[in-house]
Scaffold this active site. Structure first.
Site, PDB file in Angstrom:
ATOM      1  CE1 TYR A   4      -3.544   2.692   0.816  1.00 28.46           C
ATOM      2  CE2 TYR A   4      -2.105   3.282   2.648  1.00 28.46           C
ATOM      3  CZ  TYR A   4      -3.194   3.563   1.842  1.00 28.46           C
ATOM      4  OH  TYR A   4      -3.906   4.718   2.024  1.00 28.46           O
TER       5      TYR A   4
HETATM    6  N1  LIG Z   1      -8.193   6.798   6.390  1.00 31.66           N
HETATM    7  C1  LIG Z   1      -6.880   6.863   6.423  1.00 31.66           C
HETATM    8  O1  LIG Z   1      -6.250   6.612   7.456  1.00 31.66           O
HETATM    9  C2  LIG Z   1      -6.124   7.305   5.187  1.00 31.66           C
HETATM   10  C3  LIG Z   1      -4.814   7.790   5.368  1.00 31.66           C
HETATM   11  C4  LIG Z   1      -4.100   8.192   4.252  1.00 31.66           C
HETATM   12  C5  LIG Z   1      -4.645   8.117   3.002  1.00 31.66           C
HETATM   13  N2  LIG Z   1      -5.908   7.628   2.859  1.00 31.66           N
HETATM   14  C6  LIG Z   1      -6.432   7.583   1.481  1.00 31.66           C
HETATM   15  O2  LIG Z   1      -7.566   8.436   1.406  1.00 31.66           O
HETATM   16  C7  LIG Z   1      -8.469   7.941   0.429  1.00 31.66           C
HETATM   17  C8  LIG Z   1      -9.854   7.810   1.027  1.00 31.66           C
HETATM   18  O3  LIG Z   1      -9.772   6.966   2.159  1.00 31.66           O
HETATM   19  P1  LIG Z   1     -10.929   6.904   3.277  1.00 31.66           P
HETATM   20  O4  LIG Z   1     -10.263   6.875   4.596  1.00 31.66           O
HETATM   21  O5  LIG Z   1     -11.963   7.916   3.009  1.00 31.66           O
HETATM   22  O6  LIG Z   1     -11.485   5.417   2.982  1.00 31.66           O
HETATM   23  P2  LIG Z   1     -12.977   4.840   3.059  1.00 31.66           P
HETATM   24  O7  LIG Z   1     -13.768   5.534   4.106  1.00 31.66           O
HETATM   25  O8  LIG Z   1     -12.797   3.360   3.146  1.00 31.66           O
HETATM   26  O9  LIG Z   1     -13.605   5.235   1.622  1.00 31.66           O
HETATM   27  C9  LIG Z   1     -13.084   4.660   0.458  1.00 31.66           C
HETATM   28  C10 LIG Z   1     -13.728   5.274  -0.762  1.00 31.66           C
HETATM   29  O10 LIG Z   1     -13.123   4.743  -1.934  1.00 31.66           O
HETATM   30  C11 LIG Z   1     -14.135   4.151  -2.763  1.00 31.66           C
HETATM   31  N3  LIG Z   1     -13.589   2.977  -3.445  1.00 31.66           N
HETATM   32  C12 LIG Z   1     -12.984   1.879  -2.902  1.00 31.66           C
HETATM   33  N4  LIG Z   1     -12.664   0.996  -3.870  1.00 31.66           N
HETATM   34  C13 LIG Z   1     -13.087   1.540  -5.034  1.00 31.66           C
HETATM   35  C14 LIG Z   1     -13.072   1.097  -6.382  1.00 31.66           C
HETATM   36  N5  LIG Z   1     -12.554  -0.094  -6.740  1.00 31.66           N
HETATM   37  N6  LIG Z   1     -13.584   1.923  -7.333  1.00 31.66           N
HETATM   38  C15 LIG Z   1     -14.109   3.112  -6.997  1.00 31.66           C
HETATM   39  N7  LIG Z   1     -14.196   3.590  -5.757  1.00 31.66           N
HETATM   40  C16 LIG Z   1     -13.681   2.784  -4.775  1.00 31.66           C
HETATM   41  C17 LIG Z   1     -15.275   3.775  -1.819  1.00 31.66           C
HETATM   42  O11 LIG Z   1     -16.492   3.679  -2.539  1.00 31.66           O
HETATM   43  P3  LIG Z   1     -17.728   2.735  -2.019  1.00 31.66           P
HETATM   44  O12 LIG Z   1     -18.066   3.188  -0.617  1.00 31.66           O
HETATM   45  O13 LIG Z   1     -18.840   3.031  -2.966  1.00 31.66           O
HETATM   46  O14 LIG Z   1     -17.260   1.341  -2.090  1.00 31.66           O
HETATM   47  C18 LIG Z   1     -15.233   4.969  -0.857  1.00 31.66           C
HETATM   48  O15 LIG Z   1     -15.884   6.073  -1.408  1.00 31.66           O
HETATM   49  C19 LIG Z   1      -7.875   6.619  -0.086  1.00 31.66           C
HETATM   50  O16 LIG Z   1      -7.159   6.840  -1.271  1.00 31.66           O
HETATM   51  C20 LIG Z   1      -6.927   6.221   1.034  1.00 31.66           C
HETATM   52  O17 LIG Z   1      -5.885   5.404   0.547  1.00 31.66           O
HETATM   53  C21 LIG Z   1      -6.670   7.243   3.917  1.00 31.66           C
END
Ligand SMILES: NC(=O)c1ccc[n+]([C@@H]2O[C@H](COP(=O)([O-])OP(=O)(O)OC[C@H]3O[C@@H](n4cnc5c(N)ncnc54)[C@H](OP(=O)(O)O)[C@@H]3O)[C@@H](O)[C@H]2O)c1
Length: 259
Positions: A165
Site C-alpha cells: 500500500y
Molecule cells: N483513512 C486513512 O487513514 C487514510 C490515510 C491516508 C490516506 N488515505 C487515502 O484516502 C483515500 C480515502 O480513504 P478513506 O479513509 O476515506 O477510505 P474509506 O472511508 O474506506 O472510503 C473509500 C472510498 O473509496 C471508494 N472505493 C474503494 N474501492 C473503489 C473502487 N474499486 N472503485 C471506486 N471507488 C472505490 C469507496 O467507494 P464505495 O463506498 O462506494 O465502495 C469509498 O468512497 C484513499 O485513497 C486512502 O488510501 C486514507
C-alpha cells in the site's frame, strides 16, 4: 453556460472523499462525485450538498475497471452539458482507495494486483481519460484546472503491514510530479495530498480502536487522531484561487504524525 467551478471527486460517498465534496461545496463549487458499492450513502451526500445550496451529482465508477472509463467519461460529458451547459470541469480529485495488509512473508499476487489496480493503474488511466484527449478533440479537464492525488503518510514513514500500500501510494506521488510537467503547459497544477491516519471506514475502520487512537495521538504533534473533516477542507484550500503556482508538491495533512 455556468461559470461555477466544477469538481470531480472519486470515492466521494463516504470518508475523506465525502468531506472533500462537502468542503468544495462550502467553497461554492459544484461537484460530480463517484461511488462504487455505496449508492445509498452517495444519495445522502447529494442531499447534504443540496442543503449547502450547491449541486452534486453521483455517478457509479469502479476504478479497477478501465474498460468502463470511456463510458464514464461520456456520462460526465453529458452531465456537464445537462446540468451546467459546460463541456469541461475544473478540478479532479483522485481519492478512491483501499488498504490491504501485505506482510513480506504472506502476500499473494492477487493482493498486490488489487492494490496496483486501484492506486496506480486506475488513477493513471482515469486521469488519462479525463485530462487528455485524442488530437482534434478537447479534454474534459479544463485548461487552468487542478488535479489532486491522494497518497498517505505511509509513503514517508514505515508501519508494517502496509508495504505494498505504501509503495503504490509512493507511485501516486511520482505520477503527481510527472503530470505536473505533462499538464503544466495547459496551466494545470497537480499536487498530492498525503493524509496521516484518519478515523474512517478505511481498513475495516481500524482506527475506531480506542487504544490505537491513544497511541497514534501520542505520535501526533497536535495530540489527537484525525477525522475526515481534517482532510476535506485541506484539499479545498489546495485548489482555491491564487494557489495555482503550487504544483508537483506533496502536502502532508497529518497533524504532524511521526515528524
Ligand atoms: N483513512 C486513512 O487513514 C487514510 C490515510 C491516508 C490516506 N488515505 C487515502 O484516502 C483515500 C480515502 O480513504 P478513506 O479513509 O476515506 O477510505 P474509506 O472511508 O474506506 O472510503 C473509500 C472510498 O473509496 C471508494 N472505493 C474503494 N474501492 C473503489 C473502487 N474499486 N472503485 C471506486 N471507488 C472505490 C469507496 O467507494 P464505495 O463506498 O462506494 O465502495 C469509498 O468512497 C484513499 O485513497 C486512502 O488510501 C486514507
Amino acid at each position: 453556460m455556468s461559470t461555477t467551478t466544477i469538481a470531480l471527486v472519486t470515492g466521494g460517498n463516504r470518508g475523506i472523499g465525502r468531506s472533500v465534496v462537502e468542503a468544495l461545496a462550502a467553497d461554492g463549487r459544484d461537484v460530480i462525485f463517484t461511488y462504487n458499492s455505496g449508492e445509498g450513502r452517495a444519495k445522502e451526500v447529494v442531499d447534504a450538498v443540496a442543503a449547502q445550496g450547491r449541486v452534486a451529482v453521483a455517478v457509479h465508477l469502479d476504478v479497477t475497471q478501465p474498460a468502463s472509463f470511456p463510458g464514464f467519461a461520456d456520462t460526465v460529458r453529458q452531465t456537464l452539458r445537462d446540468r451546467w451547459d459546460r463541456e469541461t470541469f475544473d478540478i479532479l480529485v483522485n481519492n478512491a482507495g483501499i488498504a490491504l495488509h501485505t506482510p513480506l512473508g504472506a502476500t499473494d499476487e492477487e493482493t498486490m494486483d488489487r492494490l496496483f489496480a486501484v492506486h496506480v493503474k486506475g488513477i493513471y488511466l482515469l486521469t488519462q481519460t479525463l485530462a487528455t484527449a485524442p488530437e482534434g478533440t478537447a479534454p474534459l479537464l479544463a485548461d487552468g484546472g487542478r488535479v489532486v492525488n491522494t497518497s498517505t503518510g505511509l509513503a514517508r514513514f514505515v508501519t508494517p503491514p502496509y508495504a505494498v500500500y505504501g509503495a503504490v501510494k509512493g507511485a501516486v506521488e511520482v505520477l503527481t510530479r510527472y503530470w505536473a510537467v505533462e499538464l503544466g503547459g495547459r496551466g494545470i497544477s497537480v499536487n498530492t495530498i498525503a493524509p496521516g491516519p484518519v478515523n474512517t471506514d478505511f481498513d475495516g475502520g481500524y482506527l475506531r480502536d480506542e487504544n490505537l487512537q491513544q497511541i497514534f495521538s501520542g505520535l501526533t504533534a497536535q495530540g489527537r487522531v484525525a477525522d475526515a473533516d481534517d482532510i476535506g477542507p485541506a484539499v479545498a484550500a489546495l485548489v482555491r484561487e491564487g494557489t495555482n503556482w503550487i504544483t508537483g508538491q506533496r502536502i502532508e495533512a497529518s497533524g504532524g504524525f511521526r515528524i
